[in-house]
Design an enzyme around this catalytic site. Structure first.
Site, PDB file in Angstrom:
ATOM      1  CE1 TYR A  51      -3.325  -2.417   0.410  1.00  0.00           C
ATOM      2  CE2 TYR A  51      -3.545  -2.666   3.062  1.00  0.00           C
ATOM      3  CZ  TYR A  51      -3.169  -3.320   1.618  1.00  0.00           C
ATOM      4  OH  TYR A  51      -4.557  -4.568   1.242  1.00  0.00           O
ATOM      5  N   PRO A 199     -16.427  -5.785   3.649  1.00  0.00           N
ATOM      6  CG  PRO A 199     -16.653  -4.890   4.881  1.00  0.00           C
ATOM      7  CD  PRO A 199     -15.654  -5.465   3.946  1.00  0.00           C
ATOM      8  CE  LYS A 208     -23.024   9.629   2.230  1.00  0.00           C
ATOM      9  NZ  LYS A 208     -21.864  10.098   2.520  1.00  0.00           N
TER      10      LYS A 208
END
Length: 302
Positions: A51, A199, A208
């Site tokens: 990352y 999830p 949203k």
């Protein structure tokens, strides 16, 4: 906050963890998010050396330096990135893993990693050699336990059979029920836990969701099926929010030790924790979800 044990280890982790990939590279902001997470009872932080080409581990390490004893740190290995940060290659070799762990320890500012995970893997890998590397790291005290991050049934079966993994991280959600078809039972029978990533299905399982939907649908669901399914889910919610349904659905499975939605703000962390601490789903609610969302199976890597 409720806590669950990962596999047959002594790692007791919060049911809701923090996926750190979305934290960004600004250390003060990341520390505020992590501090708030810990204050709310989250003790499981998941990062990876890949990352931001290692910067994420540095950010996490800086944020937890003053609270290391409160945190279960999980990171990952196997994707070797070049120093020019232009790309990476897959390397599950023993030599690379034993070098990479030292780099991760340095970036995290700690002398041990609680859960070290292979960040992918194929059936063509030198699996015995990879396992040997992790076992040696355990004996040397650099890691406490190890697991894998994979959605490949053939790879998962090999590690369950040959290694002492305590966890398998995999994508799992209401919209991706593939682990239920064959993997979750296998792991449960062997005392290996699921760490559920994704999830919230890239925001599709939040209020949203209309902003997140695309013309490509999601996995096996066409755009039309996806829209119809989420609308049907919302009608069945009662007083619950879609996000509550999503996180509690994963936690309905006892084999799941933790769900790890990402968060890029304190507000998102608070929403995740509130949703995860809502009432567990009933059998009736879970069966209702399964009637709305059709399940699929892994088609590759059998």
């Amino acid at each position: 906050m409720n806590y669950r044990t990962i596999g047959n280890s002594d790692l007791l982790v919060s049911e809701i963890g923090l996926g750190c990939m979305s934290l960004g590279t600004e250390k003060n902001k990341a520390r505020a998010i992590i501090d708030r997470s810990l204050d709310l009872g989250i003790n499981y932080l998941d990062t990876a050396d890949l990352y931001d080409f290692g910067v994420n581990e540095e950010v996490v390490g800086s944020a937890i330096k003053h609270r290391r004893s409160e945190v279960i740190v999980a990171t990952k290995v196997g994707n070797k990135f070049d120093h020019d940060k232009e790309g990476w290659s897959w390397d599950p070799s023993k030599a690379y893993i034993k070098k990479a762990v030292k780099d991760s320890l340095f970036r995290l500012g700690t002398d041990y990693i609680d859960l070290y995970q292979l960040h992918g893997g194929t059936i063509e890998d030198p699996i015995d050699e990879t396992i040997e590397a992790f076992e040696e790291l355990k004996k040397e005290g650099m890691i406490r336990y190890y697991g894998i991050s994979s959605i490949r049934p053939n790879v998962i079966r090999e590690y369950v059979k040959k290694s002492s993994i305590i966890s398998v991280m995999m994508q799992y959600s209401i919209l991706d029920q593939r682990p239920e078809e064959e993997i979750i039972n296998l792991l449960s029978e062997n005392s290996v836990s699921v760490i559920a990533r994704g999830p919230l299905a890239k925001g599709l399982l939040t209020d949203k969701w209309r902003e997140k939907i695309s013309t490509n649908g999601y996995l096996h669901l066409s755009n039309q099926e996806l829209t119809q399914s989420i609308e049907a889910l919302q009608k069945s919610l009662g007083e619950r929010h879609l996000q509550e349904y999503a996180l509690r659905y994963c936690l309905y499975q006892q084999a799941v030790a933790a769900v790890i939605p990402g968060a890029s703000s304190i507000e998102q962390v608070e929403d995740n924790v509130k949703s995860a601490m809502s009432a567990p789903l009933t059998d009736e609610e879970v069966n209702g979800i399964k009637e709305i969302i059709r399940a699929d199976q892994y088609q590759q890597h059998r």
